[in-house]
Design a protein around this motif. Structure first.
Motif, PDB file in Angstrom:
ATOM      1  N   LEU A 131      48.211  11.718  51.998  1.00  0.00           N
ATOM      2  CA  LEU A 131      47.592  13.011  52.316  1.00  0.00           C
ATOM      3  C   LEU A 131      47.075  13.695  51.048  1.00  0.00           C
ATOM      4  O   LEU A 131      47.669  13.542  49.984  1.00  0.00           O
ATOM      5  CB  LEU A 131      48.621  13.944  52.974  1.00  0.00           C
ATOM      6  N   VAL A 132      45.994  14.459  51.200  1.00  0.00           N
ATOM      7  CA  VAL A 132      45.452  15.227  50.075  1.00  0.00           C
ATOM      8  C   VAL A 132      45.365  16.693  50.497  1.00  0.00           C
ATOM      9  O   VAL A 132      44.633  17.033  51.434  1.00  0.00           O
ATOM     10  CB  VAL A 132      44.044  14.736  49.658  1.00  0.00           C
ATOM     11  N   TYR A 133      46.131  17.559  49.835  1.00  0.00           N
ATOM     12  CA  TYR A 133      46.068  19.013  50.043  1.00  0.00           C
ATOM     13  C   TYR A 133      45.190  19.557  48.925  1.00  0.00           C
ATOM     14  O   TYR A 133      45.497  19.362  47.752  1.00  0.00           O
ATOM     15  CB  TYR A 133      47.449  19.644  49.906  1.00  0.00           C
ATOM     16  N   SER A 134      44.093  20.248  49.286  1.00  0.00           N
ATOM     17  CA  SER A 134      43.139  20.665  48.256  1.00  0.00           C
ATOM     18  C   SER A 134      42.851  22.162  48.284  1.00  0.00           C
ATOM     19  O   SER A 134      42.660  22.749  49.358  1.00  0.00           O
ATOM     20  CB  SER A 134      41.830  19.895  48.479  1.00  0.00           C
ATOM     21  N   LEU A 135      42.813  22.762  47.098  1.00  0.00           N
ATOM     22  CA  LEU A 135      42.328  24.146  46.990  1.00  0.00           C
ATOM     23  C   LEU A 135      40.984  24.100  46.273  1.00  0.00           C
ATOM     24  O   LEU A 135      40.868  23.584  45.161  1.00  0.00           O
ATOM     25  CB  LEU A 135      43.300  25.019  46.185  1.00  0.00           C
ATOM     26  N   HIS A 136      39.961  24.652  46.941  1.00  0.00           N
ATOM     27  CA  HIS A 136      38.606  24.695  46.390  1.00  0.00           C
ATOM     28  C   HIS A 136      38.140  26.149  46.460  1.00  0.00           C
ATOM     29  O   HIS A 136      38.719  26.937  47.223  1.00  0.00           O
ATOM     30  CB  HIS A 136      37.713  23.771  47.257  1.00  0.00           C
ATOM     31  N   GLU A 137      37.127  26.479  45.688  1.00  0.00           N
ATOM     32  CA  GLU A 137      36.556  27.849  45.748  1.00  0.00           C
ATOM     33  C   GLU A 137      36.237  28.279  47.176  1.00  0.00           C
ATOM     34  O   GLU A 137      36.337  29.445  47.514  1.00  0.00           O
ATOM     35  CB  GLU A 137      35.208  27.861  45.019  1.00  0.00           C
ATOM     36  N   HIS A 138      35.819  27.345  48.014  1.00  0.00           N
ATOM     37  CA  HIS A 138      35.479  27.695  49.403  1.00  0.00           C
ATOM     38  C   HIS A 138      36.726  27.848  50.274  1.00  0.00           C
ATOM     39  O   HIS A 138      36.610  28.232  51.422  1.00  0.00           O
ATOM     40  CB  HIS A 138      34.602  26.609  50.042  1.00  0.00           C
ATOM     41  N   GLY A 139      37.874  27.445  49.740  1.00  0.00           N
ATOM     42  CA  GLY A 139      39.114  27.558  50.528  1.00  0.00           C
ATOM     43  C   GLY A 139      39.845  26.231  50.601  1.00  0.00           C
ATOM     44  O   GLY A 139      39.471  25.237  49.964  1.00  0.00           O
ATOM     45  N   PHE A 140      40.892  26.228  51.422  1.00  0.00           N
ATOM     46  CA  PHE A 140      41.778  25.073  51.554  1.00  0.00           C
ATOM     47  C   PHE A 140      41.136  23.966  52.406  1.00  0.00           C
ATOM     48  O   PHE A 140      40.373  24.247  53.329  1.00  0.00           O
ATOM     49  CB  PHE A 140      43.062  25.560  52.241  1.00  0.00           C
TER      50      PHE A 140
END
Ligand code: RFL
Ligand code: PHB
Length: 393
Positions: free
Chosen positions: A201-210
């Protein structure tokens, strides 16, 4: 018509079905009543991550064969931010505790099959359920089936009827204290016919959101995007979903989710709720009926399993020895695990989502938190212990 049983179980989600199986294995009779159809219950797309303790319980109950064959054991997860993916070695940091990806609907399918083999009653399409005399030693559940009224006379009622059930509402309101928290976002979730392009699994935080990359099998990817709580699915045609998922998940090493046909789309609101106490008289709540966690920590189904494991133990002790200690301490022991899971789920949620009310300081602090997390053995161990889950107690 009146039926007589030892434990009346309201709800055939994971909590009710696991409880029924544990009681059956202990030689204790139960009746499960479920308001939906069997197909509806089996086809609902929900959780996908089983803690080690839940996997062990499925095996102990004798319903782990297909899980062993088809479940995907993952020894780690990735946390992505700033264009990089960082692996957290769950098994290495917890002396071998791992997670298994196996859809909640598969868990439910296996448990319904086991229930049918046991010959004990499981009533689908039971409408208008209500609970009575919970202060007495002979509580009852009434419901309608195909227009006929039925009553179940029991010793205990297990309220396993989820977050919109009736059991919690039957507890006297001045006694029950719900602790609640809403989050200012929701998840848009999809299932896609695409082979998972990353084995974990990949949990990601990006400028556009999770965004979250997960899976169901070697041919099906499950993905989620942070969205507005009142989001309209009509505004999310497939190409917009893929564009946003790719933007939020793609890392500098060129990795991105594989695209495929979207077969299911839904919006999940995010809430934290704890009902205290979890019991009143002979009515005992378990699973989402007693608590809701935001899905970021993957704890909901696992908490439900831990609750009913404890409840089955307490009921077994009552019939076996007459002791009520397990029943009396059910709330205290349950709330301890619940609050720890709430804390972890809240932390995963607030660390990985963008909030509209956050200012630039908050964003920098959030990135510092993630930077610390993926470079500190202590911080990674804390995440690993909570994510893989401590043994049921
Ligand atoms: P359920 O599954 O809601 O089952 C309750 C059952 O009770 C029935 N019912 C009634 N029956 C008779 N009479 C009534 N009056 C009734 N009222 C309700 C309902 O029809 C239903 O069949 O609760 P249970 O058993 O406590 O299980 C809890 C889990 O379903 C839930 O916590 C998880 O799905 C949460 N969750 C996740 N948990 C995890 O551990 N790992 C995950 O990865 C994870 N991901 C998720 C999730 C939940 C999600 N959604 C949709 C809320 C991802 C999502 C998107
Ligand atoms: C899922 O696969 O549905 C899933 C995985 C991890 C989560 C929530 C949902 O935290």
């Amino acid at each position: 018509m009146t039926h007589r049983t030892q434990v009346a179980i309201v709800g055939a989600g994971p909590a009710g079905l696991i409880l029924g199986q544990l009681l059956h294995n202990a030689g204790i009779d139960s009746v499960i009543v479920e308001r939906h159809t069997r197909d509806h219950v089996v086809e609902r797309v929900r959780a996908g991550v089983l803690e080690q303790g839940t996997v062990d319980l499925m095996h102990e109950m004798g319903v782990g064969d297909r899980l062993a064959r088809e479940g995907l054991r993952h020894d780690g997860i990735y946390i992505a931010f700033g264009g990089e993916r960082h692996r957290i070695d769950l098994a290495g940091l917890t002396a071998g505790r791992a997670i298994t990806v196996y859809g909640q609907n598969e868990v439910v399918r296996d448990l319904i099959a086991a229930r049918e083999r046991s010959g004990r009653p499981l009533v689908f399409e039971a409408t208008g359920a209500s609970v009575h005399d919970i202060d007495s030693t002979h509580p009852t559940v009434r419901y309608r089936l195909a227009g006929d009224e039925h009553e179940i006379a029991s010793d205990f009622i297990a309220g396993c009827d989820g977050s919109h059930g009736i059991c919690r509402l039957a507890m006297p309101s001045p006694v029950v204290h719900p602790y609640e928290r809403e989050y200012p976002f929701a998840w848009l979730g999809i299932l896609a016919r695409a082979a998972p392009s990353c084995p974990e699994l990949v949990y990601s935080l990006h400028e556009h959101g999770f965004a979250l990359f997960s899976m169901r099998s070697t041919g099906v990817t499950r993905l989620y995007l942070q969205c507005e709580p009142d989001e309209d699915l009509q505004r999310w045609p497939d190409d917009r979903i893929w564009g946003e998922l790719t933007t939020r998940l793609r890392t500098n090493d060129g990795w991105q989710p594989a695209v495929g046909e979207i077969t299911q789309k839904s919006i999940t609101p995010m809430r934290s709720v704890v009902v205290d106490p979890m019991q009143w008289g002979r009515l005992l709540l378990a699973g989402d009926a007693a608590h809701i966690v935001p899905p970021t920590g993957a704890k909901g189904l696992n908490l439900a399993a831990a609750d009913v494991w404890r409840l089955a133990g307490a009921i077994g002790e009552f019939y076996g020895t007459g002791s009520e200690v397990g029943l009396r301490t059910y709330t205290e022991r349950g709330l301890r695990r619940t609050w720890r899971a709430q804390r972890f789920s809240w932390w995963m949620t607030s660390t990985l989502h963008r909030s509209a009310s956050a200012n630039p300081f908050d964003h920098k602090r959030q990135l510092a938190e993630l930077d610390y997390l993926v470079h500190s053995q202590a911080a990674m161990t804390s995440l690993a212990e909570n994510y893989a889950g401590v043994p049921f107690a």
